[in-house]
Design a protein around this motif. Structure first.
Motif, PDB file in Angstrom:
ATOM      1  N   SER A 103      15.612 -44.160 -47.225  1.00  0.00           N
ATOM      2  CA  SER A 103      15.499 -45.553 -46.792  1.00  0.00           C
ATOM      3  C   SER A 103      16.547 -45.883 -45.745  1.00  0.00           C
ATOM      4  O   SER A 103      16.268 -46.558 -44.741  1.00  0.00           O
TER       5      SER A 103
ATOM      6  N   ALA B 151       7.529 -44.848 -46.254  1.00  0.00           N
ATOM      7  CA  ALA B 151       8.137 -46.174 -46.220  1.00  0.00           C
ATOM      8  C   ALA B 151       7.124 -47.281 -46.493  1.00  0.00           C
ATOM      9  O   ALA B 151       7.490 -48.458 -46.574  1.00  0.00           O
TER      10      ALA B 151
ATOM     11  N   HIS C 202      15.526 -44.186 -42.498  1.00  0.00           N
ATOM     12  CA  HIS C 202      14.405 -44.912 -41.887  1.00  0.00           C
ATOM     13  C   HIS C 202      14.891 -46.203 -41.234  1.00  0.00           C
ATOM     14  O   HIS C 202      14.504 -46.536 -40.098  1.00  0.00           O
TER      15      HIS C 202
END
Length: 292
Positions: free
Chosen positions: A229, A186, A232
């Motif tokens: 994404s 990330a 996360h």
């Protein structure tokens, strides 16, 4: 109080907490106790609120370290100094580090005393069921010096947040290495710094990346996919939600006031260069969200 408040407050108190890992006064205090090297001091200083905990317990609580990294430090550290002695040395070191960094006038100021009392109220309101490190720090006596009290309060809040984060990771079946690999993908921290500091070998890291790829969270270049994404972001949102109780209890006005008081203290730490740019928690550079 929304979950974004918990994130905004973490961004402000985390730099103050980080002094315990990077201030030279803390390393000197650990060396003075007879701790052999940085990592023995790190584990002793952070684990001391738990009492003379064995390596297996500390490995579990800290989540991301290879068991061998912890076992090289504990329980040997307790042969050099008891947890009570370590805690006293920790307080003295934090006193010295904050006084040097902020200046004697600042640590003795009404603003720091006010911040300490607000942070202490928030820390006492933290819900610690199932949160071992948060509970252990919350149970420590109230330091007499306001700046040390402030540091202990934000440390309780930090460990409370970390306990909740680890619970979120466990709930998503993300082991220590996979969690670090996801954070690195990330762009929040450096992968090699994470891997080497926590003492995992390259094979373990590759296995974790394979696991993430099989979930569809990494693309062919090792970067987060759209699904990664989203995962996360959900993990971070759930971590923020789990950390919201202290700020709900403190209330919006007092929380906003504490955020304002913490900002120059956090900025001083970040500007000092004490905390490495590739720090493992992904500490921001001081571009903070709103606490309310």
């Amino acid at each position: 109080m929304g979950d974004t408040v918990a994130r905004a407050m973490w961004e402000r108190f985390e730099p103050v907490h980080q002094l315990v890992y990077f201030a030279p006064e803390v390393r000197e205090a650990a060396d003075g106790l007879g701790m052999r090297g940085y990592w023995m001091g790190y584990f002793a200083l952070r684990a001391a609120p738990l009492g003379p905990a064995p390596a297996a317990v500390v490995t579990s609580c800290f989540h991301v370290f290879h068991p061998d990294r912890v076992a090289r430090a504990l329980p040997d550290a307790w042969g050099h100094a008891s947890p009570q002695e370590v805690l006293r040395a920790r307080e003295r070191a934090i006193d010295a580090a904050m006084t040097r960094l902020y200046g004697a006038d600042v640590v003795a100021s009404a603003e720091v005393a006010e911040a300490a009392d607000l942070a202490w109220r928030a820390a006492l309101a933290a819900d610690t069921a199932g949160r071992v490190l948060g509970a252990a720090n919350q149970a420590l006596p109230r330091p007499a010096q306001p700046h040390v009290r402030l540091w202990q309060a934000v440390t309780t809040l930090r460990e409370h947040r970390g306990d909740g984060h680890f619970a979120v990771l466990v709930g998503r079946r993300l082991g220590p290495v996979a969690a670090m690999a996801l954070k690195s993908a990330a762009g929040e921290t450096d992968a090699e710094f994470q891997r080497s500091a926590r003492q995992w070998d390259a094979d373990a890291w590759r296995a974790a990346e394979k696991d993430l790829a099989e979930r569809g969270w990494l693309d062919g270049r090792g970067r987060l996919s759209a699904a990664g994404s989203a995962a996360h972001e959900r993990i971070e949102a759930d971590t923020d939600a789990a950390a919201a109780a202290p700020w709900t209890a403190l209330g919006p006005d007092a929380t906003a006031r504490l955020a304002h008081l913490l900002e120059p203290l956090a900025r001083t730490v970040l500007d000092s260069g004490i905390v490495p740019a590739a720090n493992p928690v992904g500490l921001t550079n001081g571009t903070w969200g709103s606490p309310g």
